[in-house]
Design a protein around this motif. Structure first.
Motif, mmCIF file in Angstrom:
data_model
loop_
_atom_site.group_PDB
_atom_site.id
_atom_site.type_symbol
_atom_site.label_atom_id
_atom_site.label_comp_id
_atom_site.label_asym_id
_atom_site.label_seq_id
_atom_site.Cartn_x
_atom_site.Cartn_y
_atom_site.Cartn_z
ATOM 1 N N LEU A 46 -1.929 -2.082 15.695
ATOM 2 C CA LEU A 46 -2.290 -0.689 15.940
ATOM 3 C C LEU A 46 -3.798 -0.412 15.415
ATOM 4 O O LEU A 46 -4.728 0.003 16.039
ATOM 5 C CB LEU A 46 -1.227 0.368 15.629
ATOM 6 N N SER A 47 -3.765 -1.057 14.051
ATOM 7 C CA SER A 47 -5.188 -0.534 13.605
ATOM 8 C C SER A 47 -6.193 -1.660 14.048
ATOM 9 O O SER A 47 -7.378 -1.161 14.214
ATOM 10 C CB SER A 47 -5.157 -0.919 12.128
ATOM 11 N N LEU A 48 -5.953 -2.721 14.694
ATOM 12 C CA LEU A 48 -7.018 -3.463 15.372
ATOM 13 C C LEU A 48 -7.342 -2.739 16.587
ATOM 14 O O LEU A 48 -8.537 -2.700 17.017
ATOM 15 C CB LEU A 48 -6.283 -4.919 15.733
ATOM 16 N N ALA A 49 -6.257 -2.097 17.456
ATOM 17 C CA ALA A 49 -6.549 -1.642 18.830
ATOM 18 C C ALA A 49 -7.383 -0.291 18.445
ATOM 19 O O ALA A 49 -8.462 0.180 19.171
ATOM 20 C CB ALA A 49 -5.385 -1.110 19.169
ATOM 21 N N LEU A 50 -7.324 0.474 17.376
ATOM 22 C CA LEU A 50 -7.892 1.690 16.992
ATOM 23 C C LEU A 50 -9.451 1.304 16.536
ATOM 24 O O LEU A 50 -10.383 2.356 16.305
ATOM 25 C CB LEU A 50 -7.054 2.408 15.689
ATOM 26 N N LEU A 51 -9.759 0.192 16.473
ATOM 27 C CA LEU A 51 -11.284 0.029 16.286
ATOM 28 C C LEU A 51 -11.998 0.442 17.493
ATOM 29 O O LEU A 51 -13.253 0.705 17.373
ATOM 30 C CB LEU A 51 -11.475 -1.628 15.847
ATOM 31 N N THR A 52 -11.428 0.296 18.706
ATOM 32 C CA THR A 52 -12.091 0.619 19.916
ATOM 33 C C THR A 52 -11.437 2.040 20.334
ATOM 34 O O THR A 52 -12.165 2.919 21.018
ATOM 35 C CB THR A 52 -11.437 -0.262 21.018
ATOM 36 N N PHE A 53 -10.029 2.237 20.360
ATOM 37 C CA PHE A 53 -9.512 3.516 20.954
ATOM 38 C C PHE A 53 -9.898 4.710 19.941
ATOM 39 O O PHE A 53 -10.138 4.560 18.769
ATOM 40 C CB PHE A 53 -7.975 3.524 21.018
ATOM 41 N N ASP A 54 -10.146 5.955 20.348
ATOM 42 C CA ASP A 54 -10.087 7.092 19.664
ATOM 43 C C ASP A 54 -8.735 7.255 18.923
ATOM 44 O O ASP A 54 -7.836 6.760 19.540
ATOM 45 C CB ASP A 54 -10.096 8.260 20.467
ATOM 46 N N VAL A 55 -8.386 7.659 17.681
ATOM 47 C CA VAL A 55 -7.295 7.541 16.941
ATOM 48 C C VAL A 55 -6.368 8.257 17.463
ATOM 49 O O VAL A 55 -5.197 7.650 17.692
ATOM 50 C CB VAL A 55 -7.576 8.106 15.548
ATOM 51 N N GLY A 56 -6.418 9.345 18.172
ATOM 52 C CA GLY A 56 -5.577 10.328 18.559
ATOM 53 C C GLY A 56 -4.926 9.651 19.961
ATOM 54 O O GLY A 56 -3.756 9.784 20.232
ATOM 55 N N VAL A 57 -5.728 9.244 20.791
ATOM 56 C CA VAL A 57 -5.443 8.813 21.943
ATOM 57 C C VAL A 57 -4.534 7.397 21.803
ATOM 58 O O VAL A 57 -3.320 7.171 22.222
ATOM 59 C CB VAL A 57 -6.865 8.414 22.928
ATOM 60 N N GLY A 58 -5.091 6.579 20.858
ATOM 61 C CA GLY A 58 -4.335 5.039 20.486
ATOM 62 C C GLY A 58 -3.180 5.480 19.989
ATOM 63 O O GLY A 58 -2.019 5.081 20.532
ATOM 64 N N GLY A 95 3.382 9.825 32.644
ATOM 65 C CA GLY A 95 2.162 10.697 33.265
ATOM 66 C C GLY A 95 1.388 11.124 32.251
ATOM 67 O O GLY A 95 -0.036 10.997 32.559
ATOM 68 N N GLY A 96 1.620 11.467 30.894
ATOM 69 C CA GLY A 96 0.714 11.658 29.868
ATOM 70 C C GLY A 96 -0.293 10.551 29.720
ATOM 71 O O GLY A 96 -1.160 10.746 29.383
ATOM 72 N N VAL A 97 0.490 9.302 29.369
ATOM 73 C CA VAL A 97 -0.343 8.291 29.046
ATOM 74 C C VAL A 97 -1.335 7.817 30.230
ATOM 75 O O VAL A 97 -2.485 7.604 29.843
ATOM 76 C CB VAL A 97 0.936 7.134 28.753
ATOM 77 N N VAL A 98 -0.963 7.868 31.319
ATOM 78 C CA VAL A 98 -1.863 7.654 32.404
ATOM 79 C C VAL A 98 -3.143 8.829 32.363
ATOM 80 O O VAL A 98 -3.863 8.529 32.849
ATOM 81 C CB VAL A 98 -1.054 7.752 33.928
ATOM 82 N N GLY A 99 -2.563 9.937 32.169
ATOM 83 C CA GLY A 99 -3.429 11.111 31.840
ATOM 84 C C GLY A 99 -4.695 10.737 30.822
ATOM 85 O O GLY A 99 -5.832 10.912 30.939
ATOM 86 N N LEU A 100 -3.959 10.331 29.549
ATOM 87 C CA LEU A 100 -4.975 9.815 28.641
ATOM 88 C C LEU A 100 -6.078 8.715 29.084
ATOM 89 O O LEU A 100 -6.973 8.833 28.758
ATOM 90 C CB LEU A 100 -4.093 9.418 27.334
ATOM 91 N N GLN A 101 -5.129 8.010 29.688
ATOM 92 C CA GLN A 101 -6.245 6.540 30.101
ATOM 93 C C GLN A 101 -7.527 7.195 31.061
ATOM 94 O O GLN A 101 -8.557 6.827 30.804
ATOM 95 C CB GLN A 101 -5.154 5.763 30.727
ATOM 96 N N LEU A 102 -7.014 8.073 32.118
ATOM 97 C CA LEU A 102 -7.724 8.746 33.004
ATOM 98 C C LEU A 102 -8.881 9.660 32.333
ATOM 99 O O LEU A 102 -10.035 9.714 32.966
ATOM 100 C CB LEU A 102 -6.994 9.422 34.195
ATOM 101 N N SER A 103 -8.526 9.932 31.118
ATOM 102 C CA SER A 103 -9.614 10.718 30.445
ATOM 103 C C SER A 103 -10.983 9.972 30.007
ATOM 104 O O SER A 103 -11.988 10.418 29.804
ATOM 105 C CB SER A 103 -9.015 11.252 29.285
ATOM 106 N N GLY A 104 -10.662 8.657 30.223
ATOM 107 C CA GLY A 104 -11.993 7.704 29.883
ATOM 108 C C GLY A 104 -12.044 7.739 28.333
ATOM 109 O O GLY A 104 -13.056 7.226 27.851
ATOM 110 N N ALA A 105 -11.125 8.007 27.584
ATOM 111 C CA ALA A 105 -11.150 8.136 25.877
ATOM 112 C C ALA A 105 -11.023 6.515 25.688
ATOM 113 O O ALA A 105 -11.454 6.382 24.340
ATOM 114 C CB ALA A 105 -10.137 8.768 25.552
ATOM 115 N N ALA A 106 -10.592 5.524 26.408
ATOM 116 C CA ALA A 106 -10.533 4.254 25.616
ATOM 117 C C ALA A 106 -11.208 3.257 26.743
ATOM 118 O O ALA A 106 -11.310 3.581 27.865
ATOM 119 C CB ALA A 106 -9.329 4.028 25.549
#
Length: 106
Positions: A46-58, A95-106
């Motif tokens: 997770l910490s590796l993924a959070l190098l790219t993702f916003d913390v809240g979204v990831g 649906g919420g996860v898809v919404g987060l992805q569509l927000s363009g945050a990652a």
């Protein structure tokens, strides 16, 4: 690459949920160790993924997808009942996860 890291983290988090249930409140040493080790590995990825993702979204994606995975594994392999209410909850989480992805945050 961050999606791969997040996927690996999810797999280990699902294992944490399964192993923690078998640890019986950390009274079963083998399952307790398995819980702690898989938790550490999952958190590392997770910490590796959070190098790219916003913390809240990831973190939201990690916990949500892991929760859905644990419910599905419980229904398929641990004799836990998958009710329509649980299925509805899974659909809402997806649906919420898809919404987060569509927000363009990652």
């Amino acid at each position: 690459m961050s999606w791969l890291y997040l996927g690996i983290a999810v797999i280990f988090e699902v294992a944490v949920g399964i192993f923690a249930s078998k640890a019986k409140g950390f009274t079963m040493l083998r399952w307790t160790v398995a819980t702690l080790v898989t938790g550490a590995i999952g958190t590392f990825f997770l910490s590796l993924a959070l190098l790219t993702f916003d913390v809240g979204v990831g973190y939201a994606i990690w916990t949500s997808v892991s929760g859905v995975g644990i419910v599905i594994v419980g229904g398929l392999f641990l004799s836990q009942v998958l009710t329509w209410r649980k299925a509805l909850g899974i659909a809402i989480v997806i649906g919420g996860v898809v919404g987060l992805q569509l927000s363009g945050a990652a």
